[in-house]
Design an enzyme around this catalytic site. Structure first.
Site, short mmCIF file in Angstrom:
data_model
loop_
_atom_site.label_atom_id
_atom_site.label_comp_id
_atom_site.label_asym_id
_atom_site.label_seq_id
_atom_site.Cartn_x
_atom_site.Cartn_y
_atom_site.Cartn_z
N ARG A 1 0.92 -1.16 0.06
CA ARG A 1 0.09 0.06 -0.07
C ARG A 1 0.88 1.23 -0.18
O ARG A 1 1.76 1.32 0.67
CB ARG A 1 -0.86 -0.05 1.28
CG ARG A 1 -1.74 1.30 1.52
CD ARG A 1 -2.39 1.30 2.94
NE ARG A 1 -3.06 2.29 2.84
CZ ARG A 1 -3.26 3.19 4.12
NH1 ARG A 1 -2.68 2.78 5.11
NH2 ARG A 1 -3.81 4.29 4.14
N HIS B 1 -7.55 6.89 1.30
CA HIS B 1 -8.80 5.72 1.38
C HIS B 1 -9.27 5.27 0.42
O HIS B 1 -10.29 4.71 0.02
CB HIS B 1 -9.72 6.13 2.33
CG HIS B 1 -9.32 6.35 3.69
ND1 HIS B 1 -9.94 7.28 4.65
CD2 HIS B 1 -8.45 5.65 4.60
CE1 HIS B 1 -9.61 7.43 5.87
NE2 HIS B 1 -8.63 6.27 5.71
N LEU C 1 -15.55 5.52 8.05
CA LEU C 1 -15.26 6.14 9.28
C LEU C 1 -14.54 5.10 10.31
O LEU C 1 -15.07 4.18 10.62
CB LEU C 1 -16.74 6.26 9.77
CG LEU C 1 -17.73 7.13 8.99
CD1 LEU C 1 -19.14 7.30 9.45
CD2 LEU C 1 -17.45 8.44 8.76
N SER D 1 -10.28 5.47 12.25
CA SER D 1 -9.31 6.34 13.23
C SER D 1 -9.26 7.51 12.26
O SER D 1 -9.25 8.70 12.60
CB SER D 1 -8.37 5.69 13.36
OG SER D 1 -8.16 4.51 14.24
N ARG E 1 -7.24 13.76 14.30
CA ARG E 1 -7.02 14.71 13.30
C ARG E 1 -7.99 15.90 13.02
O ARG E 1 -9.40 15.30 13.24
CB ARG E 1 -6.95 14.32 11.70
CG ARG E 1 -5.46 13.47 11.55
CD ARG E 1 -5.31 13.08 10.42
NE ARG E 1 -5.26 11.65 10.51
CZ ARG E 1 -5.29 10.53 9.45
NH1 ARG E 1 -5.78 10.64 8.37
NH2 ARG E 1 -4.92 9.20 9.85
N MET F 1 -14.24 5.57 19.52
CA MET F 1 -15.55 5.70 19.52
C MET F 1 -16.31 4.83 20.61
O MET F 1 -17.55 5.49 21.30
CB MET F 1 -16.22 5.45 18.18
CG MET F 1 -17.44 6.04 17.88
SD MET F 1 -17.86 7.90 18.55
CE MET F 1 -17.23 8.61 17.05
N GLU G 1 -18.46 0.22 10.08
CA GLU G 1 -19.19 -1.02 10.10
C GLU G 1 -19.88 -1.49 11.30
O GLU G 1 -20.70 -2.34 11.30
CB GLU G 1 -17.93 -2.09 9.84
CG GLU G 1 -17.32 -1.93 8.42
CD GLU G 1 -16.00 -2.72 8.30
OE1 GLU G 1 -15.81 -3.45 8.87
OE2 GLU G 1 -15.27 -2.14 7.14
P1 ADP Z 1 -7.89 2.54 11.22
O1 ADP Z 1 -7.69 1.31 10.06
O2 ADP Z 1 -7.50 3.86 10.39
O3 ADP Z 1 -6.84 2.32 12.29
P2 ADP Z 1 -10.08 1.38 11.84
O4 ADP Z 1 -11.10 1.53 10.50
O5 ADP Z 1 -9.73 0.07 12.39
O6 ADP Z 1 -9.14 2.44 11.98
O7 ADP Z 1 -11.20 2.10 12.99
C1 ADP Z 1 -10.72 2.23 14.24
C2 ADP Z 1 -11.71 2.95 15.06
O8 ADP Z 1 -12.98 2.12 14.98
C3 ADP Z 1 -11.45 2.92 16.60
O9 ADP Z 1 -10.62 3.81 16.92
C4 ADP Z 1 -12.71 2.84 17.37
O10 ADP Z 1 -13.09 4.27 17.81
C5 ADP Z 1 -13.81 2.36 16.06
N1 ADP Z 1 -14.60 1.09 16.37
C6 ADP Z 1 -14.02 -0.13 16.18
N2 ADP Z 1 -14.82 -1.08 16.67
C7 ADP Z 1 -16.13 -0.41 17.25
C8 ADP Z 1 -17.25 -0.76 17.57
N3 ADP Z 1 -17.54 -2.14 17.72
N4 ADP Z 1 -18.13 0.23 18.07
C9 ADP Z 1 -17.74 1.49 17.56
N5 ADP Z 1 -16.53 1.99 17.39
C10 ADP Z 1 -15.81 0.98 17.06
#
Ligand code: ADP
Length: 399
Positions: A90, A179, A208, A210, A240, A282, A332
């Site tokens: 990537r 993304h 949606l 991090s 951010r 979250m 998701e």
């Molecule tokens: P990245 O790949 O950018 O690190 P992700 O797509 O894995 O991010 O998202 C991470 C965020 O998703 C976490 O910071 C958390 O806030 C949120 N998250 C993960 N699982 C849940 C859940 N079951 N309910 C709510 N928020 C969640």
């Protein structure tokens, strides 16, 4: 065909080994906190269930790749590096230099290097990963898959900043987005679910996590996206700031002791949800909000407010949206966020079915009411699988 996917972040390396005969995952792992004193490496072999965690000093990405190779053997996922048919990397920033995934050679490496000023942390990490993989197994094809490629179809009116042209001409400052691999992957999943040709899909995709971004898709092509020259622009994110009045930066330079570098660090690492309520997770924000924490509620409300604002703007751009798509960690998994985002959008044609929304699933699915003019879809993203598919395409096109 076995394809290894490497996704290097500024201080981490995520990797997944795929058997492309059925796109199954052989193993996956993570090297994290590279360069810090609590670095560690984790691997799980999905076939045997073998798991290993190692706490050890990993000072740079090159060494991280060596540890990854060691874990691939230790976990029984590979017998020899020669068993890997191709490696997909990537790459965060391909700017307007790359409009497709490419086989990596010295020319490609130097072009990616020339883009380092546009994404210093990410492109340098990506390059270190590529160089080390190419060094240890020089005969294996390596493919670069860019986060920016899907957004290359943006019209000039969408990607230009209203700044003096010399900054675009000399420094390539324009909006590139990020993304892209995820937005394209979930939009294709949504098209499949709806039974429509991707090339005719009009949609608004919401990644949606991090990092968060929105993408306006018209006729299967990106016509706008919320991230800019870097992934800082757009939605409010974990740490951010997203969109701010740019005048805030000269204000801080003039009225505080902060340097430009410190402001950059604040905007990227100390802003967003974290700045408002002290956490960027979250799940914790909601738990605190239900417990009466006013700052957690404010952070949540700000996040939702901004997502809604972008949905309105992008529905106007795609003109005749067939669906909106939720993906990534929050999109998701968090039905409350989806509910809050969609609340009040019925007059725009977005009608959520609460029972469908609340029923947990890891599959791509529709969560709108039967008669909702615009369908609401939850589509789990899989950037690594999308990179593996692209890598396979590039390698097969060579033979
Ligand atoms: P990245 O790949 O950018 O690190 P992700 O797509 O894995 O991010 O998202 C991470 C965020 O998703 C976490 O910071 C958390 O806030 C949120 N998250 C993960 N699982 C849940 C859940 N079951 N309910 C709510 N928020 C969640």
């Amino acid at each position: 065909m076995k394809i290894l996917v490497i996704n290097s972040g500024s201080s981490s390396i995520k990797f997944k080994l795929f058997d492309m005969s059925d796109e199954s995952v052989i193993c996956k792992g993570l090297i994290e906190q590279i360069g810090a004193n609590n670095s560690r490496a984790i691997i799980t072999n999905e076939l045997s269930g073998f798991k290993a965690e190692r706490d050890l000093p990993i000072t740079n990405h090159g060494f991280g790749i060596d540890i990854m190779n060691y874990l691939l053997f230790e976990s029984g996922s590979l017998k020899s590096l020669g068993d890997i048919d191709a490696v997909g990397h990537r790459v965060v920033q391909g700017a307007d230099v790359f409009n497709a995934s490419v086989l990596i050679n010295h020319d490609v490496l130097s072009k990616i290097e020339s883009l380092v000023p546009l994404a210093p942390l990410h492109n340098l990490a990506n390059l270190a990963g590529m160089r080390e993989t190419m060094r240890v197994s020089p005969s294996t094809p390596n493919v670069a898959v860019f986060d920016t490629v899907f957004h290359q179809s943006m019209p000039k009116a969408a990607y230009m900043y209203a700044l003096p042209l010399e900054y675009y001409n000399k420094h390539k400052l324009r909006r590139y987005g990020a993304h892209g691999t995820s937005h394209e992957f979930v939009a294709k999943e949504a098209a499949k679910l709806l039974g429509v040709d991707f090339a005719s899909l009009n949609a608004v995709s919401l990644h949606l996590g991090s990092g968060s971004s929105v993408c306006a898709i018209k006729g299967g092509k990106c016509v706008d996206t919320s991230m800019g020259v870097t992934p800082l622009e757009g939605l409010m994110m974990g740490t951010r700031s997203g969109d701010i009045d740019p005048a805030i930066i000269p204000f801080l330079l003039k009225n505080t002791d902060l340097t430009g570098g410190e402001i950059d660090n604040i905007l990227n690492k100390k802003s967003g949800l974290f700045a408002i309520c002290g956490t960027n997770d979250m799940r914790e924000i909601k738990a605190r909000m239900y417990g009466g924490d006013e700052m957690a509620k404010l952070a949540y409300d700000m996040f939702i407010h901004r997502v809604k604002k972008y949905i309105g703007a992008y529905l106007a751009l795609v003109e005749d949206a067939k669906c909106i798509i939720f993906t990534a960690g929050i999109g998701e998994n968090d039905f409350r966020v989806r509910q809050s985002v969609c609340a009040g959008l019925e007059k725009l044609g977005i009608c959520i079915d609460d029972a469908l929304n609340e029923s947990p699933s890891h599959l791509v699915r529709e969560i709108s009411t039967k008669d909702s003019p615009i369908k609401i879809i939850v589509a789990p993203t899989d950037e690594e699988l999308a990179i593996a598919q692209e890598t396979k395409k590039v390698v097969e096109s060579l033979s």
